[in-house]
Design a protein around this motif. Structure first.
Motif, PDB file in Angstrom:
ATOM      1  N   LEU A   1      11.998   9.985 -27.275  1.00  0.00           N
ATOM      2  CA  LEU A   1      12.550   9.158 -28.345  1.00  0.00           C
ATOM      3  C   LEU A   1      12.699   9.963 -29.627  1.00  0.00           C
ATOM      4  O   LEU A   1      13.727   9.868 -30.325  1.00  0.00           O
ATOM      5  CB  LEU A   1      11.644   7.939 -28.578  1.00  0.00           C
ATOM      6  CG  LEU A   1      12.058   6.984 -29.694  1.00  0.00           C
ATOM      7  CD1 LEU A   1      13.447   6.401 -29.429  1.00  0.00           C
ATOM      8  CD2 LEU A   1      11.031   5.858 -29.842  1.00  0.00           C
TER       9      LEU A   1
ATOM     10  N   MET B   1      15.678  12.289 -29.350  1.00  0.00           N
ATOM     11  CA  MET B   1      16.943  11.547 -29.429  1.00  0.00           C
ATOM     12  C   MET B   1      17.251  11.105 -30.857  1.00  0.00           C
ATOM     13  O   MET B   1      18.400  11.181 -31.312  1.00  0.00           O
ATOM     14  CB  MET B   1      16.890  10.335 -28.498  1.00  0.00           C
ATOM     15  CG  MET B   1      16.920  10.684 -27.021  1.00  0.00           C
ATOM     16  SD  MET B   1      16.795   9.202 -25.995  1.00  0.00           S
ATOM     17  CE  MET B   1      16.981   9.895 -24.347  1.00  0.00           C
ATOM     18  N   LYS B   2      16.256  10.620 -31.565  1.00  0.00           N
ATOM     19  CA  LYS B   2      16.475  10.181 -32.950  1.00  0.00           C
ATOM     20  C   LYS B   2      16.829  11.353 -33.853  1.00  0.00           C
ATOM     21  O   LYS B   2      17.676  11.226 -34.746  1.00  0.00           O
ATOM     22  CB  LYS B   2      15.225   9.479 -33.467  1.00  0.00           C
ATOM     23  CG  LYS B   2      15.036   8.069 -32.924  1.00  0.00           C
ATOM     24  CD  LYS B   2      13.841   7.388 -33.575  1.00  0.00           C
ATOM     25  CE  LYS B   2      13.754   5.921 -33.180  1.00  0.00           C
ATOM     26  NZ  LYS B   2      12.588   5.244 -33.808  1.00  0.00           N
ATOM     27  N   LYS B   3      16.196  12.491 -33.625  1.00  0.00           N
ATOM     28  CA  LYS B   3      16.439  13.664 -34.462  1.00  0.00           C
ATOM     29  C   LYS B   3      17.848  14.218 -34.255  1.00  0.00           C
ATOM     30  O   LYS B   3      18.550  14.538 -35.218  1.00  0.00           O
ATOM     31  CB  LYS B   3      15.404  14.742 -34.160  1.00  0.00           C
ATOM     32  CG  LYS B   3      15.600  16.019 -34.968  1.00  0.00           C
ATOM     33  CD  LYS B   3      14.563  17.075 -34.583  1.00  0.00           C
ATOM     34  CE  LYS B   3      14.820  18.377 -35.349  1.00  0.00           C
ATOM     35  NZ  LYS B   3      13.848  19.438 -34.947  1.00  0.00           N
TER      36      LYS B   3
ATOM     37  N   ARG C   1      20.490  12.737 -32.612  1.00  0.00           N
ATOM     38  CA  ARG C   1      21.559  11.735 -32.713  1.00  0.00           C
ATOM     39  C   ARG C   1      22.680  12.008 -31.686  1.00  0.00           C
ATOM     40  O   ARG C   1      23.835  12.233 -32.031  1.00  0.00           O
ATOM     41  CB  ARG C   1      22.127  11.691 -34.129  1.00  0.00           C
ATOM     42  CG  ARG C   1      21.074  11.366 -35.180  1.00  0.00           C
ATOM     43  CD  ARG C   1      21.663  11.392 -36.574  1.00  0.00           C
ATOM     44  NE  ARG C   1      22.655  10.349 -36.771  1.00  0.00           N
ATOM     45  CZ  ARG C   1      22.389   9.097 -37.122  1.00  0.00           C
ATOM     46  NH1 ARG C   1      21.133   8.729 -37.313  1.00  0.00           N
ATOM     47  NH2 ARG C   1      23.352   8.224 -37.285  1.00  0.00           N
TER      48      ARG C   1
ATOM     49  N   ARG D   1      16.656   2.516 -27.745  1.00  0.00           N
ATOM     50  CA  ARG D   1      15.923   2.385 -29.004  1.00  0.00           C
ATOM     51  C   ARG D   1      16.447   3.367 -30.048  1.00  0.00           C
ATOM     52  O   ARG D   1      16.417   3.091 -31.249  1.00  0.00           O
ATOM     53  CB  ARG D   1      14.433   2.620 -28.771  1.00  0.00           C
ATOM     54  CG  ARG D   1      13.590   2.295 -29.981  1.00  0.00           C
ATOM     55  CD  ARG D   1      12.117   2.347 -29.697  1.00  0.00           C
ATOM     56  NE  ARG D   1      11.344   2.158 -30.920  1.00  0.00           N
ATOM     57  CZ  ARG D   1      10.037   2.332 -31.001  1.00  0.00           C
ATOM     58  NH1 ARG D   1       9.342   2.683 -29.925  1.00  0.00           N
ATOM     59  NH2 ARG D   1       9.414   2.151 -32.148  1.00  0.00           N
ATOM     60  N   ALA D   2      16.963   4.531 -29.584  1.00  0.00           N
ATOM     61  CA  ALA D   2      17.534   5.522 -30.508  1.00  0.00           C
ATOM     62  C   ALA D   2      18.980   5.190 -30.863  1.00  0.00           C
ATOM     63  O   ALA D   2      19.649   5.975 -31.529  1.00  0.00           O
ATOM     64  CB  ALA D   2      17.453   6.908 -29.878  1.00  0.00           C
ATOM     65  N   ASP D   3      19.462   4.048 -30.378  1.00  0.00           N
ATOM     66  CA  ASP D   3      20.803   3.543 -30.685  1.00  0.00           C
ATOM     67  C   ASP D   3      21.900   4.456 -30.157  1.00  0.00           C
ATOM     68  O   ASP D   3      22.940   4.642 -30.785  1.00  0.00           O
ATOM     69  CB  ASP D   3      20.971   3.346 -32.200  1.00  0.00           C
ATOM     70  CG  ASP D   3      22.118   2.388 -32.514  1.00  0.00           C
ATOM     71  OD1 ASP D   3      22.408   1.510 -31.663  1.00  0.00           O
ATOM     72  OD2 ASP D   3      22.749   2.529 -33.579  1.00  0.00           O
TER      73      ASP D   3
END
Length: 368
Positions: A78, A81-83, A85, A106-108
Motif C-alpha cells: 500500500l 502504491m500511494k507513493k 501513484r 485503497r490507493a485509488d
C-alpha cells in the motif's frame, strides 16, 4: 505524451512459467506509452539474479518487498502504491492477488488487473489453505476491475465458478512465434553440444523439474523405447526444484547415460529445433507456454490428458491418459516422431498466440 504507470506484481524472476509470461508481456508493451515497474513479493532460492539485472538494464524498475507476514506485506505494498501513484496494477501472484487488489483499491488505482495461471495448487490443500483461498477469492472478486486467466479452467480455479458469471477474460500467453520457429542451425548447435548423432531420436521436455511435471514418467518411457531402439536419448531442460523422483527413476531404469538435465538455460528457444518430439506428461497444468513454443517450432507433442485441451493447435499434437499402458505411449511416440513436421500449418496458432495480437488485447484492457 504522459506515460501510464504500470505496476506488475510477481513472486520473483525466473526464466519460465508465470514469471516469464509476465516479463514477455512487459517487454512487448509500447515503452512510449507505459512506464513499467516490477514488484517482487516473495523472493526465494529460485530467484534469477542474472535475469533481474537484464530486466533493470532494459529500463524496467524493480522493487522488492522487505516485509514478512500478510499484514506487513499489505502495508508495504500500500505504501509503495500511494507513493508512486500507479495508473494500472497487474498482479500475477494467484490468491495473494487479493491483498494486491485491495491495496490498489485503497490507493485509488483505477485499473486493478488480476491474472490466473494455474488450475490446481502445487501442494496439498489443507484447511488453512482452503480458508485462505476462499477469503482471497472473495477479495479479488470484490476489488479487481479486470480478471484475466490463461484458460477457462485457470479462471475458475482463481475466481471460482461464480467468477464465470462475473466475466473473467481469457488472455492467451502470447509468444514471438519467429523466435521459436524451426532453425536448422539451432538444431545442429544443440545436438553437437550434447553429442546427439543425426540418426538418433531426441526426446525433449522443457519445464521445472518437480512433481507436477512428472518427468520420471518420460525416463520410464525412454527405458521402454530403448528395448527396441538404442538410437534414442532424452534432454530435460529446466531449473531443478526437486530432482528426487527423477534421480530415483534414473537409478531404477539405468538410463543415466542417456538422459541430460541442463538446468536453467537462456537459450531454451534453440532446443525446440533440436528435439524430435516433446513429451509432456504433467499430473495437471493450466496452459503450459512451452507447449505453445513447441508448436511454433512445428515439433510433435505427446501430452497427458490432464493438461488443458486449449493448448492444442497443431495436427502433430496428441493427448494420452497417464492411465494408458506405457506401450501405448511408445506406439504413439513412434508414430508422431516419424511424421514430417515441416508440413504442419501454423495458422490457428498465429491467430491465437502471436504476441502482437495478444498485446493488442492487453492494451485494450489497460486503456478501456
Amino acid at each position: 505524451m504522459i506515460k501510464k504507470k504500470i505496476l506488475i506484481v510477481l513472486q520473483f524472476f525466473r526464466r519460465g512459467g508465470v514469471e516469464l509470461v509476465a516479463i514477455n508481456f512487459a517487454r512487448n508493451l509500447d515503452r512510449n506509452k507505459y512506464e513499467i515497474t516490477f514488484l517482487l513479493v516473495g523472493i526465494d532460492e529460485c530467484h534469477d539474479v542474472k535475469l533481474e539485472k537484464e530486466i533493470e538494464d532494459e529500463g524496467f524498475n524493480v522493487v522488492k518487498l522487505s516485509s514478512r507476514g500478510y499484514f506487513n506485506r499489505y502495508k508495504e505494498i500500500l505504501g509503495i502504491m500511494k507513493k508512486e501513484r500507479f495508473d494500472i496494477v497487474h498482479s500475477h501472484v494467484m490468491f495473494f492477488s487479493g491483498l494486491v487488489a485491495m491495496a490498489a483499491r485503497r490507493a485509488d488505482i483505477k485499473k486493478r488487473v488480476t491474472h490466473s495461471h494455474a488450475t490446481k495448487w502445487n501442494n496439498k490443500e489443507n484447511l488453512r489453505f482452503k480458508v485462505y483461498k476462499l477469503v482471497m477469492r472473495f477479495i479479488i472478486n470484490q476489488f479487481a476491475t479486470d480478471k484475466l486467466a490463461c484458460s477457462k479452467q485457470a479462471g475458475i480455479f482463481l475466481y471460482g465458478k461464480r467468477g464465470v458469471r462475473n466475466n473473467f477474460c481469457v488472455l492467451p500467453n502470447g509468444i514471438d512465434l519467429h523466435t521459436f520457429a524451426f532453425n536448422e542451425q539451432f538444431r545442429k548447435e544443440i545436438r553437437n553440444e550434447f553429442h546427439i548423432a543425426d540418426e538418433e531420436w531426441l526426446i525433449g521436455h522443457i519445464g521445472t523439474i518437480y512433481y507436477i511435471k512428472n518427468q520420471e514418467f518420460i525416463i520410464k518411457l525412454l527405458a521402454e523405447m530403448r528395448k527396441t531402439n538404442k538410437n534414442i536419448k532424452l534432454i530435460l531442460v529446466g531449473e531443478k526444484a526437486d530432482c528426487s523422483a527423477v534421480d530415483n527413476a534414473l537409478a531404477d531404469t539405468h538410463m543415466k547415460d542417456f538422459v541430460y538435465l541442463t538446468g536453467s538455460r537462456q537459450d531454451v528457444y534453440k532446443f525446440y529445433s533440436a528435439f524430435d518430439i516433446m513429451i509432456f506428461p504433467s499430473h495437471f497444468e493450466a496452459l503450459p507456454v512451452s507447449l505453445i513454443e513447441a508448436q511454433a517450432a512445428q515439433l510433435p507433442c505427446l501430452v497427458s490428458d490432464t493438461v488443458t485441451k486449449d493448448c492444442k493447435f497443431n495436427e502433430n499434437f496428441k493427448f494420452l491418459s497417464l492411465e494408458c499402458d506405457i506401450n501405448i505411449w511408445k506406439e504413439n511416440l513412434e508414430e508422431l516422431i516419424q511424421a514430417d513436421r515441416q508440413t504442419i500449418r501454423l495458422d490457428a496458432l498465429k491467430e491465437n498466440y502471436d504476441i502482437a495480437n495478444v498485446i493488442k488485447k492487453l492494451n485494450e484492457i489497460y486503456l478501456n
